[in-house]
Design an enzyme around this catalytic site. Structure first.
Site, PDB file in Angstrom:
ATOM      1  N   TYR A 140     -93.669 -32.318  16.518  1.00  0.00           N
ATOM      2  CA  TYR A 140     -93.997 -33.709  16.195  1.00  0.00           C
ATOM      3  C   TYR A 140     -93.156 -34.242  15.036  1.00  0.00           C
ATOM      4  O   TYR A 140     -92.840 -35.434  14.983  1.00  0.00           O
ATOM      5  CB  TYR A 140     -95.485 -33.843  15.879  1.00  0.00           C
ATOM      6  CG  TYR A 140     -96.349 -33.747  17.114  1.00  0.00           C
ATOM      7  CD1 TYR A 140     -97.221 -32.681  17.298  1.00  0.00           C
ATOM      8  CD2 TYR A 140     -96.266 -34.718  18.112  1.00  0.00           C
ATOM      9  CE1 TYR A 140     -97.993 -32.585  18.443  1.00  0.00           C
ATOM     10  CE2 TYR A 140     -97.041 -34.622  19.258  1.00  0.00           C
ATOM     11  CZ  TYR A 140     -97.905 -33.558  19.420  1.00  0.00           C
ATOM     12  OH  TYR A 140     -98.670 -33.463  20.546  1.00  0.00           O
ATOM     13  N   GLU A 199    -108.400  -3.964  23.017  1.00  0.00           N
ATOM     14  CA  GLU A 199    -108.260  -5.284  23.639  1.00  0.00           C
ATOM     15  C   GLU A 199    -109.482  -6.186  23.451  1.00  0.00           C
ATOM     16  O   GLU A 199    -109.337  -7.344  23.071  1.00  0.00           O
ATOM     17  CB  GLU A 199    -107.997  -5.117  25.145  1.00  0.00           C
ATOM     18  CG  GLU A 199    -107.840  -6.425  25.881  1.00  0.00           C
ATOM     19  CD  GLU A 199    -107.553  -6.272  27.373  1.00  0.00           C
ATOM     20  OE1 GLU A 199    -107.380  -5.133  27.856  1.00  0.00           O
ATOM     21  OE2 GLU A 199    -107.500  -7.315  28.046  1.00  0.00           O
ATOM     22  N   ASP A 216    -108.491  -2.638  28.823  1.00  0.00           N
ATOM     23  CA  ASP A 216    -109.034  -2.538  30.179  1.00  0.00           C
ATOM     24  C   ASP A 216    -108.009  -1.800  31.055  1.00  0.00           C
ATOM     25  O   ASP A 216    -106.859  -1.610  30.659  1.00  0.00           O
ATOM     26  CB  ASP A 216    -109.255  -3.950  30.757  1.00  0.00           C
ATOM     27  CG  ASP A 216    -110.409  -4.681  30.095  1.00  0.00           C
ATOM     28  OD1 ASP A 216    -110.460  -5.927  30.234  1.00  0.00           O
ATOM     29  OD2 ASP A 216    -111.247  -4.027  29.460  1.00  0.00           O
TER      30      ASP A 216
END
Lengths: 379, 379
Positions: free
Chosen positions: B113, B212, B264
């Site tokens: 920006y 995780e 996982d």
């Protein structure tokens, strides 16, 4: 609370136990008692609980919260589905009470896997286990945190002159000031923010600004906004977790601090505000715990995009549908909100809060926020 | 470092300034000097920089990191595109040096920006600004944190007996122990984890377990795993942020602690491991800073799903395609990884780490982890 008739309930408190609400689990035992009594009397066991359908929910504009109506549904062991549901319910009650005895907690996801041991009664999906937990919250008028169950969600971070005492998972109490005793990351809310876990000690702040984007929190902290304007900065981290919403509710009730919400300017961010202020259908039964109806939306509004000539993007098809849905959402039922949503639809633009950087890194703290907060009577 | 020839460069250090690398911004000024000299000599300005295409990248199996090759590309003001790119580059260099003088930092989004003020040279998308920052990292052999630029990403949380000194954004140094001085949420890594920001003071830990899911971190903390096995728990929060990866690298290098990764069991989580151990193509130029090749994958493996009979889900079409891509990804080129990926494809199953709760809340800390860590020679 209904007293157990057949025998004394197991104790859920002792000297070492955190000062949980002494009656946190009593209603679960009362539920079990009721079913036992039915079986003892030779009746087919059944439970009645308020329906959490749209038809049975109403938005109380005066209080600004959702309320459950009077419609009840019945869960009966007459059919196999109902019997399995009841069985599941009491496996869950058993697990909850076991956790309390072992001083444990569990995530919603772990609970789903724990049910593997319940054989035919095991959950088929995490949605199923979540729904049952909500049923239990309604039936027992308790929070799932009372049941020692919590989700994975990250709670908010807090930066500012607020001193709290946190009783950690080992029962040790720590006094933490959210400016002097923490790193740049701030203080991370734990998943349980009830009084037995977090006690407010003192604050010199005059208001709380709950912010959607981490970059904006960093900007305000870096620019010393919290110090200059005696504010507490809270990073919502997107759709706020229940712990975040509960925390904001407690801050308003106990510290009497006004809360303003500062997000991007788009329909999804408006829902973040609505979630803080009014709650969501999913937690309608807990509105009085989780909603902060006095919280005010600061921006970015559709008017801001025009008045400040902010860099913007075009609304997508989904954005437009979301805005149109909000025109019939009772949480956006005030004239001010209708005007803003209609203006956004008319202009077809949305903008991020960090777009204020168009005017330099200090613009948001030297101009935009002081102007808006003065308009709102906070500064 | 090339010395500026025409005039003395502006100072980027003074007594109050955090002890940044004194030469952090010197290469950016040298770049500007070089362009100035070209213009002064009447030449069309141009820059040469290493190409970051797949063809120019190689994975060094021996070191376990990505390396950029020798191919160079040229950016020249001969064409309008090239001229705008060069203009943009030096607006950026100017902004970076201005931030250093003002003791500011900026998010990548704010930078996008900020460029609104650069008129024709403004960025058209955040991807464009991110790419330019990466170019600058390569050209100047610096990290974007040296340029005081950082993303929004949440850094990791750390729980365990590790004492650090953090110099906060106001320059005040705080000593924080990641077990005794923090709440249940742990210590949140700031976005810059370089030595001038975070100093390691001491630790009694023997290894780091990078995890995780937040629920699993809570499980290990609640079960006292960090204390019992002298471990540091680190919550990766999904695909790890650069600050997280840099932190793990420093922990291995400076504290000599082994790192194990516990996620996982599915192809996306395998990539989380690979990101920690080997880096990603996007940051190939920074592998030696961000990769921890000695980090080992603990689980959940395809073998674990079988051996522990874990509740599992079927692989989706996307999962299968991801696994097949991993069979040709050099980061998974070891015999062990190939065997595991082929086993997962053969069995067609994936599983979450919290599925270990099938055997109760304590199974993961009383059985699974001690067994795996003993096999790996950590315990």
């Amino acid at each position: 609370m209904p007293r157990s008739r057949a025998r004394a309930p197991p104790k859920t408190t002792d000297e070492d136990e955190p000062r949980v609400r002494a009656d946190a689990l009593q209603p679960t035992l009362a539920l079990a008692e009721a079913i036992y009594d039915q079986l003892d009397a030779g009746e087919i066991p059944r439970m009645r609980l308020p329906l959490r359908t749209k038809q049975n929910l109403s938005f109380q504009a005066r209080d600004g919260v959702w309320k459950l109506g009077r419609q009840l549904g019945t869960r009966s062991a007459r059919k196999l589905d109902g019997a399995l549901m009841l069985l599941r319910t009491f496996y869950l009650v058993d697990f909850i009470n076991e956790m309390a005895r072992d001083k444990k907690t569990s995530t919603l996801r772990e609970l789903y896997y724990i049910s593997e041991a319940w054989e035919e009664a095991k959950f088929h999906s995490e949605d199923e286990s979540n729904l049952l937990i909500e049923d239990l919250e309604v039936l027992c008028t308790r929070l799932r945190e009372d049941f020692r169950l919590h989700p994975e969600e990250n709670g908010a971070s807090v930066i500012g002159d607020l001193t709290i005492r946190e009783r950690n998972r080992k029962g040790i109490v720590k006094t933490i000031n959210c400016r002097d005793d923490v790193g740049d990351g701030g203080y991370s809310l734990p998943f349980n923010v009830e009084k037995e876990k977090i006690e407010f000690v003192s604050t010199k702040a005059k208001f709380v600004i709950a912010i959607e984007c981490g970059g904006m929190v960093d900007r305000l902290a870096e620019n010393g906004f919290d110090e200059e304007h005696e504010a507490i900065l809270l990073h919502l981290k997107g759709q706020p977790a229940r712990s975040t919403r509960r925390f904001l509710r407690r801050v308003t009730e106990e510290l009497k601090l006004p809360v303003v919400v500062f997000t991007d300017g788009d329909p999804w961010s408006f829902r973040i505000y609505a979630s803080v202020a009014y709650g969501a259908i999913k937690t309608a039964h807990l509105s009085s715990y989780l909603a902060t109806p006095s919280a005010e939306f600061l921006g970015v509004t559709a008017s801001d995009i025009e008045n400040y000539n902010l860099p913007s993007d075009h609304l997508s098809e989904q954005d437009i549908r979301a805005l149109q849905a909000e025109l019939t959402d009772p949480r956006f039922g005030t004239p001010d909100w209708r005007a803003e949503i209609e203006l956004m639809l008319k202009n077809g633009k949305k903008a991020e809060q960090q777009s204020l950087a168009k005017y330099g890194l200090n613009y948001v703290t030297e101009h935009y926020l002081p102007e808006k907060l003065t308009e709102m009577g906070i500064l």
